[in-house]
Design a protein around this motif. Sequence first.
Motif, PDB file in Angstrom:
ATOM      1  N   ASN A   1      -0.306  -2.772   1.468  1.00  0.00           N
ATOM      2  CA  ASN A   1      -0.488  -1.361   1.141  1.00  0.00           C
ATOM      3  C   ASN A   1      -0.951  -1.141  -0.290  1.00  0.00           C
ATOM      4  O   ASN A   1      -1.686  -0.192  -0.564  1.00  0.00           O
ATOM      5  N   THR A   2      -0.535  -2.011  -1.212  1.00  0.00           N
ATOM      6  CA  THR A   2      -1.080  -1.921  -2.558  1.00  0.00           C
ATOM      7  C   THR A   2      -2.586  -2.164  -2.532  1.00  0.00           C
ATOM      8  O   THR A   2      -3.364  -1.430  -3.158  1.00  0.00           O
TER       9      THR A   2
ATOM     10  N   ASN B   1       2.840  -5.002  13.980  1.00  0.00           N
ATOM     11  CA  ASN B   1       1.584  -4.316  14.287  1.00  0.00           C
ATOM     12  C   ASN B   1       1.212  -3.312  13.196  1.00  0.00           C
ATOM     13  O   ASN B   1       0.026  -3.112  12.913  1.00  0.00           O
ATOM     14  N   LEU B   2       2.211  -2.679  12.582  1.00  0.00           N
ATOM     15  CA  LEU B   2       1.930  -1.790  11.457  1.00  0.00           C
ATOM     16  C   LEU B   2       1.284  -2.571  10.315  1.00  0.00           C
ATOM     17  O   LEU B   2       0.258  -2.156   9.762  1.00  0.00           O
ATOM     18  N   THR B   3       1.878  -3.709   9.970  1.00  0.00           N
ATOM     19  CA  THR B   3       1.350  -4.518   8.864  1.00  0.00           C
ATOM     20  C   THR B   3      -0.048  -5.031   9.171  1.00  0.00           C
ATOM     21  O   THR B   3      -0.956  -4.961   8.328  1.00  0.00           O
ATOM     22  N   LEU B   4      -0.244  -5.550  10.376  1.00  0.00           N
ATOM     23  CA  LEU B   4      -1.553  -6.085  10.751  1.00  0.00           C
ATOM     24  C   LEU B   4      -2.606  -4.985  10.832  1.00  0.00           C
ATOM     25  O   LEU B   4      -3.764  -5.180  10.428  1.00  0.00           O
TER      26      LEU B   4
ATOM     27  N   THR C   1       8.272   0.194   0.876  1.00  0.00           N
ATOM     28  CA  THR C   1       7.097  -0.592   0.486  1.00  0.00           C
ATOM     29  C   THR C   1       5.872   0.292   0.328  1.00  0.00           C
ATOM     30  O   THR C   1       5.075   0.119  -0.608  1.00  0.00           O
ATOM     31  N   HIS C   2       5.717   1.235   1.227  1.00  0.00           N
ATOM     32  CA  HIS C   2       4.553   2.119   1.174  1.00  0.00           C
ATOM     33  C   HIS C   2       4.600   3.014  -0.064  1.00  0.00           C
ATOM     34  O   HIS C   2       3.575   3.243  -0.716  1.00  0.00           O
ATOM     35  N   LEU C   3       5.790   3.521  -0.373  1.00  0.00           N
ATOM     36  CA  LEU C   3       5.929   4.365  -1.554  1.00  0.00           C
ATOM     37  C   LEU C   3       5.660   3.576  -2.822  1.00  0.00           C
ATOM     38  O   LEU C   3       4.920   4.019  -3.713  1.00  0.00           O
TER      39      LEU C   3
ATOM     40  N   LYS D   1       2.047   2.851  -3.368  1.00  0.00           N
ATOM     41  CA  LYS D   1       1.330   4.034  -3.840  1.00  0.00           C
ATOM     42  C   LYS D   1       1.597   4.272  -5.319  1.00  0.00           C
ATOM     43  O   LYS D   1       0.679   4.595  -6.083  1.00  0.00           O
ATOM     44  N   VAL D   2       2.848   4.089  -5.744  1.00  0.00           N
ATOM     45  CA  VAL D   2       3.205   4.309  -7.144  1.00  0.00           C
ATOM     46  C   VAL D   2       2.460   3.335  -8.052  1.00  0.00           C
ATOM     47  O   VAL D   2       1.958   3.710  -9.121  1.00  0.00           O
ATOM     48  N   ILE D   3       2.370   2.064  -7.632  1.00  0.00           N
ATOM     49  CA  ILE D   3       1.635   1.076  -8.428  1.00  0.00           C
ATOM     50  C   ILE D   3       0.150   1.428  -8.489  1.00  0.00           C
ATOM     51  O   ILE D   3      -0.468   1.381  -9.562  1.00  0.00           O
TER      52      ILE D   3
END
Length: 431
Positions: free
Chosen positions: A48-49, A193-196, A378-380, A383-385
């Motif tokens: 996600n980063t 499946n979300l990660t892939l 992890t998603h948040l 996004k912050v990074i």
Amino acid sequence: MLNPKTHSADYPDSYYAATREYSCDYPKLSEAKDTQVCVIGGGLSGVNTALELSERGYKVVLLEAFKIGWGASGRNGGQLIRGIGHGTAQFANSIGVDGVNALDHMGLEAVDIVRDRVKKYNIQCDLKMGYSDLAHKPRHMRELETEKEWLDSVNYSHETRLLKQHEMHEVVGSSNYIGGLIDMGSGHVHPLNLTLGEANAAQAQGVEIYEQSKVVNIEYRERPVVKTENGQVTADKLVICGNAYVAGINDELEARVLPAGSYVIATEPLPESVWRRVLPKDMAVCDLRVALDYYRLSADKRLLFGGLCNYSGRDPKSIVGTLKPHMDDVFPYLKDVKIEYQWGGMIGIGANRMPQVGRLHPNVYYAQAYSGHGVNATHLCAKVIAEHISGETRRMEIFEKIHHMRFPGGRRFRSPMLAAGMIFHRLKDLF
């Protein structure tokens, strides 16, 4: 014979691996690359980063030691629950009341990021909204009442409802609980499946992804150089997302996070008459004990039952043999149901149970230690990074003000110490 394969170079023999919607055969790094951002780690944080940065126009290279989603991101219980830490008020002295409020609201935002991403990229990951906390004792109910009051005070946009003991059958077919809190703004998902799916989206945005490319050395220069066995990446900025598997990458990060084993079993598909008794509303649920149980139904109506957080560094001799009695205690009528999958892996635990997000150097970022709440957090954090790298916000500085204790000694000493602490809290929870 079932084989959890918790530490092999391939995916474990999990329900998630058996029901993958996406192929993931990314190449191994075998040359020298030059990029704007190098991301280490192909789990939800790293993917996600990379995706957040690529959406902002950055050139990104992502390195994964094994397979995308190989670690906790592709093995967890699939619970998508609001919040990003445990007890944010404890950090008021370091981040102030405004900082605490910001963290609490980011905990709500984190779930929205996942929902929006799934919709934007049409990711097939069985996302379903609906979740309930489960109370074993009056203290748990008081905690849920306080939580409900806070959600109402901030005009939480999703339905919430406190349940009394006689109403619990609406959510779960067990007599073990005295109440609960329904939250229709949280839910559950197929995490692999979300990660892939997100990795596919990142690649489509231009991210270069390399699997089987374990980092063997990092040179912290003005432009960091990340070396693998067969190649290297030179970048303007580096983001380390190793989490429970950060050992060997950076000693400072390793000292702040402890790998802890977590395990899941999956039943055979349940007949409709049975699954509707077990979880009538098809919600994800989790109890509030220290040694908690968490469970949900899969898309094909298997019961996925997880728990057994283990700090010893050793897998149980039998995951089924250890977890099945817990499931039978909650659902005695499932005693004869067949268990078709068992698996486990390492999650990253921090001493204060707050995700660790910050910088080792001005151009080296990191995110880790989600303490069992990684699907949304992890998603948040990603996004912050990405926001900080692109100069959009300074929200990361709230996280950087939070002190994270180093676990004393090497891992050989840290695990027994944390295990002893866990026993203390379990006894406190019991009595």
